[in-house]
Design an enzyme around this catalytic site. Structure first.
Site, PDB file in Angstrom:
ATOM      1  N   ARG A  39      28.426   0.980 -28.001  1.00  0.00           N
ATOM      2  CA  ARG A  39      27.510   2.092 -28.280  1.00  0.00           C
ATOM      3  C   ARG A  39      27.459   2.424 -29.754  1.00  0.00           C
ATOM      4  O   ARG A  39      26.388   2.704 -30.302  1.00  0.00           O
ATOM      5  CB  ARG A  39      27.914   3.316 -27.446  1.00  0.00           C
ATOM      6  CG  ARG A  39      27.091   4.574 -27.683  1.00  0.00           C
ATOM      7  CD  ARG A  39      25.596   4.333 -27.781  1.00  0.00           C
ATOM      8  NE  ARG A  39      25.051   3.554 -26.687  1.00  0.00           N
ATOM      9  CZ  ARG A  39      23.869   2.971 -26.712  1.00  0.00           C
ATOM     10  NH1 ARG A  39      23.121   3.016 -27.814  1.00  0.00           N
ATOM     11  NH2 ARG A  39      23.436   2.286 -25.677  1.00  0.00           N
ATOM     12  N   LYS A  86      16.189  13.068 -47.702  1.00  0.00           N
ATOM     13  CA  LYS A  86      16.107  13.673 -46.365  1.00  0.00           C
ATOM     14  C   LYS A  86      16.666  12.700 -45.333  1.00  0.00           C
ATOM     15  O   LYS A  86      15.971  12.183 -44.465  1.00  0.00           O
ATOM     16  CB  LYS A  86      14.667  14.054 -46.047  1.00  0.00           C
ATOM     17  CG  LYS A  86      14.114  15.124 -46.992  1.00  0.00           C
ATOM     18  CD  LYS A  86      12.652  15.403 -46.742  1.00  0.00           C
ATOM     19  CE  LYS A  86      12.113  16.430 -47.735  1.00  0.00           C
ATOM     20  NZ  LYS A  86      10.668  16.675 -47.580  1.00  0.00           N
ATOM     21  N   LYS A 128      12.758  19.624 -60.132  1.00  0.00           N
ATOM     22  CA  LYS A 128      11.846  20.032 -59.070  1.00  0.00           C
ATOM     23  C   LYS A 128      11.354  21.455 -59.296  1.00  0.00           C
ATOM     24  O   LYS A 128      11.711  22.114 -60.292  1.00  0.00           O
ATOM     25  CB  LYS A 128      12.530  19.879 -57.714  1.00  0.00           C
ATOM     26  CG  LYS A 128      13.000  18.438 -57.441  1.00  0.00           C
ATOM     27  CD  LYS A 128      13.324  18.204 -56.001  1.00  0.00           C
ATOM     28  CE  LYS A 128      12.061  18.154 -55.164  1.00  0.00           C
ATOM     29  NZ  LYS A 128      12.347  17.844 -53.738  1.00  0.00           N
ATOM     30  N   GLU A 159       8.730  16.987 -61.380  1.00  0.00           N
ATOM     31  CA  GLU A 159       7.730  17.234 -60.339  1.00  0.00           C
ATOM     32  C   GLU A 159       6.593  18.080 -60.898  1.00  0.00           C
ATOM     33  O   GLU A 159       6.823  19.100 -61.546  1.00  0.00           O
ATOM     34  CB  GLU A 159       8.383  17.956 -59.161  1.00  0.00           C
ATOM     35  CG  GLU A 159       7.430  18.318 -58.037  1.00  0.00           C
ATOM     36  CD  GLU A 159       8.115  19.085 -56.929  1.00  0.00           C
ATOM     37  OE1 GLU A 159       7.699  20.229 -56.649  1.00  0.00           O
ATOM     38  OE2 GLU A 159       9.086  18.564 -56.347  1.00  0.00           O
ATOM     39  N   ASP A 169       3.031  15.843 -56.812  1.00  0.00           N
ATOM     40  CA  ASP A 169       3.380  16.382 -55.502  1.00  0.00           C
ATOM     41  C   ASP A 169       2.204  17.087 -54.847  1.00  0.00           C
ATOM     42  O   ASP A 169       1.557  17.944 -55.460  1.00  0.00           O
ATOM     43  CB  ASP A 169       4.566  17.344 -55.638  1.00  0.00           C
ATOM     44  CG  ASP A 169       5.126  17.758 -54.299  1.00  0.00           C
ATOM     45  OD1 ASP A 169       5.335  16.881 -53.444  1.00  0.00           O
ATOM     46  OD2 ASP A 169       5.347  18.967 -54.101  1.00  0.00           O
TER      47      ASP A 169
END
Length: 370
Positions: free
Chosen positions: A161, A194, A226, A259, A286
């Site tokens: 598994r 992410k 950012k 960004e 963005d």
């Protein structure tokens, strides 16, 4: 094999994340032993296991200064075994029985995680033999028998598994990456940070296997300014100036990305760069891909920004990137397209490991999964 050589941690080392070492003895399962204080840390591109050489792999895992890939495997096995081991195996499988089990693809896709699955089997029982007819990055089709493992039945079922969990997730990431990378060309497809917690390197390895490229590994290997950094710094020029000063004072050289969300911000970045020596290497554009009511997207703003920048800096598009939109985005002249969906919304590829392959295929055909 003596009990000392069956230590669940790599060779004679024990799990650094727990105060208690875990001993693996195939006939008996997992059991606790006396506390161990020894800590071992290794790079993801190093291994003490003589059976696996990362240098020999067709697609190597990305490098990381502290990530312990073997530790991730051990943690996954320990999570499954708990404090008693596989009670079903202990109850039903004779300790000396040997079998052969086959890997079956239950849907079409890109296979990934073959090297990692082999590491899992060798960690559980180094005497297991694993053979493959495919390699990481190859296409597989529903019903394909693409590999086998043979040896002690108990060891195979214990490892099954965990090995499949890694392979299924990695293959899902690789399959979506391959589809996006093909559509995005000539732009290159990137993932983001992410990723599943604790599986950062594994997810990013799968992206490479699928034909994508890696964005920054973490917070340490690239400066990425950012929106929140810009807001706190008091503007995009201030943020860039602070980064340039920081890198200069510490004699650091690394890629710098900023960004931007509007054409005005792009103008401010270019104005700053025209007046100052800067470490800036890439501009992120963005959410300049605007969705339309009919399901299409408007890339006018993105094209305008790309043309404005020219070839002075690399460009990266982000936001509203899907299988339906990525081709249109890739035709704007942007260098890179990043998509968090590659890893945060992955659909695992269905793979099984079966001893009775004829019955498994018969059932698979009945359910249209083989």
């Amino acid at each position: 094999m003596g009990s000392a050589s069956r230590c669940f941690s790599l060779q004679n080392s024990c799990n650094a994340s727990s105060a208690t070492g875990i001993l693996y003895d195939p006939p008996l399962g997992f059991r606790f032993r006396s506390p161990i204080r020894k800590i071992v840390r290794m790079s993801a591109t190093q291994t003490e296991n003589p059976r696996i050489s990362f240098e020999s792999l067709p697609i190597k895992p990305p490098s990381h200064p502290t990530y312990d890939l073997w530790g991730v495997i051990k943690s996954a096995l320990s999570e499954d075994a708990g404090d008693r081991g596989d009670v079903t195996c202990l109850a039903t499988i004779p300790s000396d029985m040997e079998v052969e089990a086959h890997f079956l693809a239950k849907e079409n896709g890109i296979i990934a995680g073959i090297a990692l699955a082999e590491m899992v089997f060798h960690e559980v029982d180094p005497s297991l033999k694993v053979e493959w007819s495919q390699k990481d990055g190859d296409s597989v089709h529903k019903g394909l028998d693409f590999g086998k493992v043979y040896g002690r039945a108990h060891s195979i079922v214990v490892a099954e598994r965990v090995a499949l969990n890694f392979m299924q997730r990695m293959s899902g990431v690789a399959t979506l990456t391959k589809a996006m990378a093909d559509l995005a060309s000539p732009a290159h497809i990137l993932e983001t940070r992410k990723t599943a917690p604790g599986l950062r390197l594994v997810d990013k390895w799968a992206v490479l296997i699928g034909g994508g490229r890696n964005h920054r590994m973490g917070l340490f290997d690239m400066v990425m300014i950012k929106d929140n950094h810009i807001s706190i710094a008091g503007g995009i020029a201030n943020a860039l100036k602070s980064v340039d000063l920081y890198l200069e004072q510490r004699n650091l050289q690394m890629e710098v990305e900023v960004e931007t969300r509007t054409i005005e911000e792009v103008d401010k970045v270019l104005d700053y760069a025209s007046q100052t020596k800067t470490s800036l290497t890439r501009i992120m554009l963005d959410n300049m891909v605007v969705p339309l009511p009919n399901g299409d997207v408007d890339v006018t703003m993105l094209e305008q920004a790309v043309n404005l920048i020219g070839r002075r800096f690399e460009t990266e598009a982000s936001g509203n990137v899907t299988l339906e939109t990525v081709h249109k985005i890739g035709q704007t002249g942007v260098d890179y397209i990043s998509s968090g969906a590659l890893t945060h919304s992955v659909k695992a590829l269905d793979i099984s490991l079966k001893i009775d392959t004829e019955l498994a295929l018969q059932v698979g055909r009945r359910t249209q999964r083989a």
